[in-house]
Each structure stands twice: as C-alpha cells, then as structure tokens.
Design an enzyme around this catalytic site. Structure first.
Site, PDB file in Angstrom:
ATOM      1  N   ASN A   7      11.476  10.717   1.759  1.00 52.27           N
ATOM      2  CA  ASN A   7      12.070   9.555   1.243  1.00 52.27           C
ATOM      3  C   ASN A   7      13.241   9.226   2.392  1.00 52.27           C
ATOM      4  OD1 ASN A   7      13.491   7.369   0.167  1.00 52.27           O
ATOM      5  ND2 ASN A   7      13.651   8.331  -1.867  1.00 52.27           N
ATOM      6  N   ARG A  75       7.839   7.537   1.074  1.00 52.66           N
ATOM      7  CA  ARG A  75       8.254   6.410   0.275  1.00 52.66           C
ATOM      8  C   ARG A  75       8.570   5.358   1.193  1.00 52.66           C
ATOM      9  NH1 ARG A  75      14.044   4.753  -1.547  1.00 52.66           N
ATOM     10  NH2 ARG A  75      13.622   2.760  -2.808  1.00 52.66           N
ATOM     11  N   HIS A 164      11.325  -0.683  -6.916  1.00 54.46           N
ATOM     12  CA  HIS A 164      11.584   0.415  -7.718  1.00 54.46           C
ATOM     13  C   HIS A 164       9.841   0.445  -8.381  1.00 54.46           C
ATOM     14  CE1 HIS A 164      15.978  -0.294  -8.875  1.00 54.46           C
ATOM     15  NE2 HIS A 164      15.718   0.570  -7.869  1.00 54.46           N
ATOM     16  N   ARG A 225      25.780  -4.696  -6.945  1.00 53.05           N
ATOM     17  CA  ARG A 225      24.948  -5.973  -6.468  1.00 53.05           C
ATOM     18  C   ARG A 225      25.279  -7.180  -8.022  1.00 53.05           C
ATOM     19  NH1 ARG A 225      19.707  -2.850  -5.475  1.00 53.05           N
ATOM     20  NH2 ARG A 225      20.160  -2.060  -3.376  1.00 53.05           N
ATOM     21  N   GLU A 348       9.635   9.744  -9.105  1.00 49.75           N
ATOM     22  CA  GLU A 348       8.927   8.848  -8.115  1.00 49.75           C
ATOM     23  C   GLU A 348       8.420   9.771  -6.994  1.00 49.75           C
ATOM     24  OE1 GLU A 348      12.746   6.816  -8.287  1.00 49.75           O
ATOM     25  OE2 GLU A 348      11.860   5.279  -7.146  1.00 49.75           O
TER      26      GLU A 348
END
Ligand code: ADP
Length: 363
Positions: A7, A75, A164, A225, A348
């Site tokens: 990743n 990923r 996601h 964010r 994940e």
C-alpha cells in the site's frame, strides 16, 4: 501460498505478507517519510527494495527465496470508470492507472512507482491492482452525476467516484456473516470512520451511493477535511482571503473538519479528551461529525427503501462505541428495534490478499 500486499501512500509504503490459506500475517511493516529530507528512503521505488530486503535478509527473514511469494496485491486509489473489479496488472493497466493520476495526484503515482519497482525486485511475480473506487462503480447515474453541465462529465470525468471501496466491501461481507444472512438479501449502511471518513449504501451487496465524491473531500466531517460544503463558499473565501486554488485546496483538505471546527486537533482521541474537560468547540466538532452520519443513515435508508443494519469500522468506528450507541439510541424512534448497529473490524489488506490469490489461481 504467500501473497504480499503493498500500500503505497503519498509518503509511506505499508506491506503485509500473508499466508493466504491460514489467513495469517507472517510479516508486516511500514516505510515512512519517503522522499523527505534526512530520510533513509529516497523514493517509493527505493521503499520496495527496502521491503524486499526486510523480507529476505537477516535473522528475522520471513522467506528464504522470492519464489515463495506467488503474487503481489497493490492498493490503488483511483481506477476511474475503467475498473469495476480487482485486476491483473499488465502494461495496459499501468497506462490506465497513470491516466487516472490526474484525478488522484497524491496517490496513483506512488502506487505506480511501487508496481514498477515490484516488477524489478520481484521479477516474474504476478501483480494485481485493487482499486478504492472499484466497489462504487455500481452506483446508478442519478447517484454519481452532479448537477453540472453534462459536458464536464464527458470532458473531464467529473462525477462522484467514491473511495474506501475495499473497506466498504469487506465490512459488508463481514456484516452478512455476523448477521447470518446472505449479502444478496441485505440493505446495509456502512461507515468507515478513520482520519478520512465515508459512508456507503450497500444494497444486496452492491454500492448504490457513497458520501465521498469526485475527490475524498465530499460528505462527512473528517479529521482535517471539510466534507459537504456550499460550493459558493469556496469562491467567496478565495476572493475574501485572496487564496490561490492550491491554497484553497490545501485548506479544505488539511485545515478543516475536526481540526478546523475545534481549533484543537484532528484526532478524535484528543477531541474526546477536550470534551471531557468541558471544551465547547471540541463538543461542537463532535456534534457536527455525529449529525452528518445520522443524516446520511436516513438518506441511505430512504435510497434503499429500507435498512437491515448500520456497520461501523475504522479507527473511530471501531474504538469509540459511543458513536454507534448514541446513533442507535437517537434513531430508534425512526428505524425501530429491528435495525442492527454493528461494529466490525475492517481489514482492507486481507481483502487485497484474497482478491490477488483468486486472480492468480485463475491464471
Ligand atoms: P486512517 O484513516 O489514517 O487509517 P484510522 O482508521 O487509524 O486512520 O483512524 C484514525 C482515527 O481513529 C483518529 O481520529 C483517532 O483518534 C481514532 N482512534 C483511533 N484509536 C482510537 C481509540 N482507541 N479511541 C478513539 N478514537 C480512536
């Protein structure tokens, strides 16, 4: 069979080596501060070389020969509209990932560098790309299109992609297992609440809507964010504060959310600490965070024509039971007792390893 999961983030490269039959992690680690001044790692390319050395050298070597690794799963954040599923990496796939770099400038280029480096340092090992956007490719047009002139969609690919996806897919499959019901019969709302936060409406195993959009900025209030915002605020602030588009972008991504509202921290553990001390702005940040989740649960129940369960995952979703418990209590009069509220540990990397294994087996 051993599968290596890589990743590559903007300044880090995480890795996990799986024994896939045993679903066991044999070795994992992270190379951080890639490319920073005084860092021991120059680039993502170099990071992959360091990972190879960590796996093969020294007393704690996880493997004796590179041949033991039968596949590498990467990923990749953005697969545009081209990838609905994980896919074997070929030259053509790499060119597409490069094409979508424009939409994910901080993430696709390092992933691509990691892929190229694996070709060099793990020669002959098949590589698979698992995209964050893939799971949301099942969204219907009315959910993914914005109310902009249609030609911007055609010209620049401006639409909601969602992110996601690997986590939303993993936790919906796990939720079906926990509920002992087939995924094909379930209406789920999944909430991945970490530093970045997003929710998805998962109808019979397929994502039909999600809170993140063209970029990960849209939707929930996150660590730094802003989430949903009247777009006119952007141009207004740019004028008033004389901000360039890069400065505005930086502010919306790095200075808003829990950090911006509280003025204290982007980390929910700190926010909780300050709330206990009676800090009002920390409380306000938490309240906005919770309210948005509540609003989207209602919206998605309505979009799916019903709801069986709400699933929470990610650093906040898994470690702050008060988020799940408060929402469950507040929504009971609306949803009734039948709707389950679950906490599920997302993984994940395991899903990337499984997808990689499946694709490699079929070669
Ligand atoms: P990322 O999105 O970077 O993978 P995580 O999933 O680790 O991040 O989530 C980070 C968020 O989870 C932070 O806001 C952090 O405060 C929160 N978090 C992590 N552990 C806990 C905990 N034990 N209690 C409350 N919040 C936690």
């Amino acid at each position: 069979m051993l599968i290596l999961v890589i990743n590559c983030g903007s300044s880090s490269a995480k890795y996990q080596l799986f024994n896939i039959e045993k679903k066991r992690v044999i070795k994992k680690g992270v190379i951080e501060r890639i490319g920073e001044k005084n860092s021991a790692c120059r680039s993502h390319y170099h990071a992959i070389e360091l990972i190879k050395n960590k796996l093969t050298r020294g007393k704690k070597a996880a493997i004796k020969s590179l041949k033991e690794i039968e596949g590498i799963g990467h990923r990749v954040v953005h697969g545009g509209e081209e990838f609905e599923k994980s896919t074997l990496i070929t030259g053509k796939v790499m060119r597409s990932i490069e094409k979508f770099s424009e939409l994910a400038p901080l993430h696709n280029p390092p992933a691509l560098e990691g892929i190229a480096a694996c070709r060099k340092f793990f020669p002959g090992t098949p590589e698979v790309a698992v995209f964050d956007t893939a799971f949301h490719q099942t969204m219907p047009e009315e959910a993914y299109l914005y109310g902009l002139p249609f030609y911007f969609y055609k010209k620049y690919g401006i639409r909601r992609y969602g992110f996601h996806g690997t986590s939303h897919r993993f936790i919906s499959e796990e939720a079906a297992r926990v509920l002992k019901r087939p995924l094909k019969k379930l209406k789920l709302v999944t909430a991945h609440l970490g530093n970045g936060c997003s929710m998805a409406a998962v109808l019979r195993g397929k994502s039909i809507d999600t809170t993140m959009g063209f970029t990960p900025l849209e939707g929930l209030l996150m660590g730094t964010r802003s989430g949903d915002l009247d777009p006119a605020i952007v141009t207004y602030l740019m004028r008033k504060e004389r901000l360039t588009s890069a400065a505005m972008d930086d502010m919306l991504n790095k200075k808003c959310g829990l950090l911006g509202v509280s003025g204290l921290s982007n980390d929910m553990r700190d926010i909780r600490f300050y709330i206990r001390k009676g800090n009002k702005r920390a409380r306000l940040a938490y309240d906005i965070f919770l309210y948005r989740i509540k609003k989207y649960i209602g919206a998605y129940a309505s979009a799916m024509g019903g709801l069986d369960a709400v699933v929470f995952a990610g650093g906040i979703g898994e470690n702050m039971p008060e988020v799940k418990n408060t929402l469950q209590k507040e929504l009971r009069p609306v949803l009734g007792k039948r709707v389950k509220f679950l906490k599920i540990h997302t993984n994940e990397e395991l899903l990337i390893a499984k997808d990689t294994h499946k694709i490699i087996k079929s070669l």
